[in-house]
Design a protein around this motif. Structure first.
Motif, PDB file in Angstrom:
ATOM      1  N   ASP A   1       0.827  -1.212   0.000  1.00 29.52           N
ATOM      2  CA  ASP A   1       0.000   0.000   0.000  1.00 29.52           C
ATOM      3  C   ASP A   1       0.859   1.260   0.000  1.00 29.52           C
ATOM      4  N   ILE A   2       1.946   1.244   0.767  1.00 29.86           N
ATOM      5  CA  ILE A   2       2.814   2.424   0.838  1.00 29.86           C
ATOM      6  C   ILE A   2       3.534   2.640  -0.485  1.00 29.86           C
ATOM      7  N   VAL A   3       4.031   1.553  -1.099  1.00 32.01           N
ATOM      8  CA  VAL A   3       4.697   1.664  -2.406  1.00 32.01           C
ATOM      9  C   VAL A   3       3.719   2.202  -3.442  1.00 32.01           C
ATOM     10  N   GLU A   4       2.500   1.684  -3.432  1.00 29.16           N
ATOM     11  CA  GLU A   4       1.484   2.126  -4.395  1.00 29.16           C
ATOM     12  C   GLU A   4       1.091   3.579  -4.166  1.00 29.16           C
ATOM     13  N   GLU A   5       1.149   4.004  -2.904  1.00 27.79           N
ATOM     14  CA  GLU A   5       0.758   5.371  -2.557  1.00 27.79           C
ATOM     15  C   GLU A   5       1.813   6.385  -2.957  1.00 27.79           C
ATOM     16  N   ASN A   6       3.085   6.029  -2.836  1.00 20.87           N
ATOM     17  CA  ASN A   6       4.155   7.008  -2.997  1.00 20.87           C
ATOM     18  C   ASN A   6       4.832   6.998  -4.361  1.00 20.87           C
ATOM     19  N   LEU A   7       4.738   5.893  -5.087  1.00 16.34           N
ATOM     20  CA  LEU A   7       5.421   5.820  -6.377  1.00 16.34           C
ATOM     21  C   LEU A   7       4.471   6.188  -7.511  1.00 16.34           C
ATOM     22  N   ASP A   8       4.981   6.963  -8.449  1.00 19.57           N
ATOM     23  CA  ASP A   8       4.216   7.374  -9.621  1.00 19.57           C
ATOM     24  C   ASP A   8       4.666   6.514 -10.795  1.00 19.57           C
ATOM     25  N   ILE A   9       3.959   5.425 -11.024  1.00 18.22           N
ATOM     26  CA  ILE A   9       4.318   4.499 -12.094  1.00 18.22           C
ATOM     27  C   ILE A   9       3.704   4.996 -13.394  1.00 18.22           C
ATOM     28  N   ARG A  10       4.542   5.160 -14.406  1.00 19.62           N
ATOM     29  CA  ARG A  10       4.074   5.681 -15.686  1.00 19.62           C
ATOM     30  C   ARG A  10       4.349   4.674 -16.787  1.00 19.62           C
ATOM     31  N   GLY A  11       3.934   5.039 -17.996  1.00 27.99           N
ATOM     32  CA  GLY A  11       4.176   4.170 -19.137  1.00 27.99           C
ATOM     33  C   GLY A  11       3.174   3.030 -19.198  1.00 27.99           C
ATOM     34  N   GLY A  12       3.611   1.902 -19.755  1.00 25.50           N
ATOM     35  CA  GLY A  12       2.727   0.767 -19.943  1.00 25.50           C
ATOM     36  C   GLY A  12       2.341   0.060 -18.663  1.00 25.50           C
ATOM     37  N   TYR A  13       3.027   0.370 -17.551  1.00 24.17           N
ATOM     38  CA  TYR A  13       2.735  -0.289 -16.277  1.00 24.17           C
ATOM     39  C   TYR A  13       2.004   0.629 -15.296  1.00 24.17           C
ATOM     40  N   ARG A  14       1.518   1.743 -15.777  1.00 23.38           N
ATOM     41  CA  ARG A  14       0.802   2.656 -14.892  1.00 23.38           C
ATOM     42  C   ARG A  14      -0.561   2.086 -14.521  1.00 23.38           C
ATOM     43  N   LYS A  15      -1.158   2.657 -13.493  1.00 22.98           N
ATOM     44  CA  LYS A  15      -2.462   2.177 -13.029  1.00 22.98           C
ATOM     45  C   LYS A  15      -3.528   2.523 -14.052  1.00 22.98           C
ATOM     46  N   PRO A  16      -4.302   1.541 -14.512  1.00 28.15           N
ATOM     47  CA  PRO A  16      -5.309   1.824 -15.547  1.00 28.15           C
ATOM     48  C   PRO A  16      -6.471   2.655 -15.000  1.00 28.15           C
ATOM     49  N   THR A  17      -7.045   3.446 -15.862  1.00 25.46           N
ATOM     50  CA  THR A  17      -8.213   4.254 -15.520  1.00 25.46           C
ATOM     51  C   THR A  17      -9.346   3.929 -16.491  1.00 25.46           C
ATOM     52  N   TYR A  18     -10.501   4.511 -16.240  1.00 24.89           N
ATOM     53  CA  TYR A  18     -11.645   4.248 -17.109  1.00 24.89           C
ATOM     54  C   TYR A  18     -11.393   4.753 -18.523  1.00 24.89           C
ATOM     55  N   GLN A  19     -10.495   5.727 -18.681  1.00 24.52           N
ATOM     56  CA  GLN A  19     -10.207   6.265 -20.004  1.00 24.52           C
ATOM     57  C   GLN A  19      -9.436   5.288 -20.890  1.00 24.52           C
ATOM     58  N   ASP A  20      -8.864   4.239 -20.292  1.00 24.01           N
ATOM     59  CA  ASP A  20      -8.119   3.246 -21.062  1.00 24.01           C
ATOM     60  C   ASP A  20      -9.024   2.176 -21.658  1.00 24.01           C
ATOM     61  N   VAL A  21     -10.285   2.163 -21.279  1.00 28.93           N
ATOM     62  CA  VAL A  21     -11.217   1.150 -21.766  1.00 28.93           C
ATOM     63  C   VAL A  21     -11.684   1.514 -23.170  1.00 28.93           C
ATOM     64  N   LEU A  22     -11.758   0.520 -24.043  1.00 31.69           N
ATOM     65  CA  LEU A  22     -12.114   0.766 -25.443  1.00 31.69           C
ATOM     66  C   LEU A  22     -13.495   1.384 -25.579  1.00 31.69           C
ATOM     67  N   TRP A  23     -14.474   0.938 -24.791  1.00 29.57           N
ATOM     68  CA  TRP A  23     -15.821   1.504 -24.853  1.00 29.57           C
ATOM     69  C   TRP A  23     -15.795   3.010 -24.599  1.00 29.57           C
ATOM     70  N   ILE A  24     -15.062   3.419 -23.565  1.00 26.38           N
ATOM     71  CA  ILE A  24     -14.980   4.850 -23.225  1.00 26.38           C
ATOM     72  C   ILE A  24     -14.281   5.616 -24.343  1.00 26.38           C
ATOM     73  N   GLN A  25     -13.237   5.027 -24.907  1.00 25.90           N
ATOM     74  CA  GLN A  25     -12.515   5.692 -25.986  1.00 25.90           C
ATOM     75  C   GLN A  25     -13.399   5.885 -27.214  1.00 25.90           C
ATOM     76  N   LEU A  26     -14.232   4.887 -27.521  1.00 26.02           N
ATOM     77  CA  LEU A  26     -15.134   5.015 -28.666  1.00 26.02           C
ATOM     78  C   LEU A  26     -16.231   6.043 -28.407  1.00 26.02           C
ATOM     79  N   VAL A  27     -16.748   6.062 -27.180  1.00 20.81           N
ATOM     80  CA  VAL A  27     -17.806   7.016 -26.847  1.00 20.81           C
ATOM     81  C   VAL A  27     -17.290   8.451 -26.938  1.00 20.81           C
ATOM     82  N   PHE A  28     -16.066   8.652 -26.434  1.00 21.15           N
ATOM     83  CA  PHE A  28     -15.497  10.004 -26.413  1.00 21.15           C
ATOM     84  C   PHE A  28     -14.661  10.316 -27.657  1.00 21.15           C
ATOM     85  N   PHE A  29     -14.685   9.414 -28.646  1.00 21.31           N
ATOM     86  CA  PHE A  29     -13.872   9.650 -29.854  1.00 21.31           C
ATOM     87  C   PHE A  29     -14.221  10.969 -30.547  1.00 21.31           C
ATOM     88  N   PRO A  30     -15.506  11.307 -30.734  1.00 25.20           N
ATOM     89  CA  PRO A  30     -15.804  12.612 -31.361  1.00 25.20           C
ATOM     90  C   PRO A  30     -15.198  13.787 -30.588  1.00 25.20           C
TER      91      PRO A  30
END
Length: 344
Positions: free
Chosen positions: A208-237
């Motif tokens: 929990d402490i490592v997850e709280e303090n480290l900012d992991i970027r790139g392909g190993y970053r924490k996924p968000t709802y914006q990474d989901v294909l459905w959301i990307q298609l909805v917000f594509f326009p």
């Protein structure tokens, strides 16, 4: 012999003409064996008119199905006859209850001379997928979205697990946990717990402490709802309009008005010249990006000179490497695929 052969040919020709005539005759009257209701008329089987509504057809079918159901008859002969009649009724109803197949059948009745086209319409309707294409697309996108998010989450958890085992980050997380008093509380909380349970709780605290303090970027970053294909298609326009606005703003500010680049624009140009994706560039260490900014690599000429220098240094290091020299000598002698023909 010739006479016998001619007789056989004549008989074959007569048979062929007879078959073609039979097929043409049947087709003229809108009945083809193997298509729809065969030589019978589907409307006549259900005792309805060609302009009958769907509800009228359904009502007629139910009445006939009740009358000719095999269970309504007692003797084997009557059951067999009723079964055949019931299948005819069910087949006619299947054709007329569906709007597409009914339209195809009506076309056959109205255009009996279009033999091959009627065959095409019949088998096209029969072989067409029964499930709505929109449902198939929606299910496919949903599956891809789930797999995509699960894969990104697995990568993130793998990165957290690796960092928890790395001595540098593990020591820092342990010190933070001790400063917060998390470990002593965990040990004094329940004296009946085993060492294994306490160790698992400590590992969870470190994670929990490592997850709280480290900012992991790139392909190993924490996924968000914006990474989901459905959301990307909805917000594509929205994304498309935002990109057009950004590009028009770029052309106006930096091509037409000749304004100076800001920090964000400079980093974008550096990333573009390095041919890195947004995630790859974000994964770089902070000091690397600062070094690129210090060397003013957003300027094309300076980036080209820096790139050539990097490639020259890389080639120099390779030339000085004993392993690289050994590989070069090996390849110069022919490598793994050398082939000779006879003595040299």
């Amino acid at each position: 012999m010739l006479s016998s052969y001619s007789g056989k040919m004549c008989w074959t020709n007569k048979l062929l003409v007879s078959v073609l005539f039979t097929v043409a005759f049947d087709n003229v009257y809108g009945s083809v064996e193997g298509l729809y209701c065969g030589k019978d008329n589907c409307y006549e089987i259900l005792a309805v008119e060609k302009d009958s509504t769907k509800s009228e057809i359904t009502k007629a079918y139910r009445q006939l199905a009740k009358k000719w159901h095999p269970d309504m008859h007692k003797t084997e002969k009557m059951k067999k006859e009723a079964s055949e009649k019931f299948q005819e009724i069910a087949n006619a109803y299947e054709i007329l209850k569906n709007e597409d197949s009914r339209n195809d059948y009506d076309y056959l009745l109205d255009h009996p001379d279009e033999f091959y086209y009627n065959y095409y319409r019949y088998y096209k309707t029969r072989t067409a997928p029964k499930v709505d294409v929109r449902i198939v697309i929606a299910v496919t996108i949903t599956v891809i979205s789930v797999v995509q998010y699960y894969g990104a989450w697995s990568n993130y958890q793998s990165a957290i697990g690796y960092l928890c085992k790395e001595q540098k980050y593990r020591l820092q997380a342990t010190n933070i946990a001790k400063e917060r008093g998390l470990f002593p509380v965990a040990k004094k909380k329940d004296g009946r717990r085993s060492k294994e349970e306490i160790r698992e709780e400590e590992e969870a605290i470190i994670k929990d402490i490592v997850e709280e303090n480290l900012d992991i970027r790139g392909g190993y970053r924490k996924p968000t709802y914006q990474d989901v294909l459905w959301i990307q298609l909805v917000f594509f326009p929205y994304y498309l309009l935002a990109y057009i606005h950004w590009y028009a703003r770029w052309i106006w500010k930096f091509t037409i008005s000749r304004q100076e680049y800001g920090t964000e624009e400079k980093l974008y140009l550096i990333r573009k010249y390095l041919k890195l994706s947004s995630n790859q560039f974000d994964a770089l260490e902070e000091h690397e990006r600062d070094d690129y900014m210090h060397k003013e690599l957003w300027i094309k000429e300076k980036f080209t000179a820096w790139k050539e220098k990097q490639e020259a240094e890389l080639m120099s290091k390779r030339a000085e490497s004993g392993r690289y020299r050994m590989i070069r000598r090996y390849m110069k002698k022919g490598g793994p695929g050398q082939m000779t023909f006879g003595p040299e």
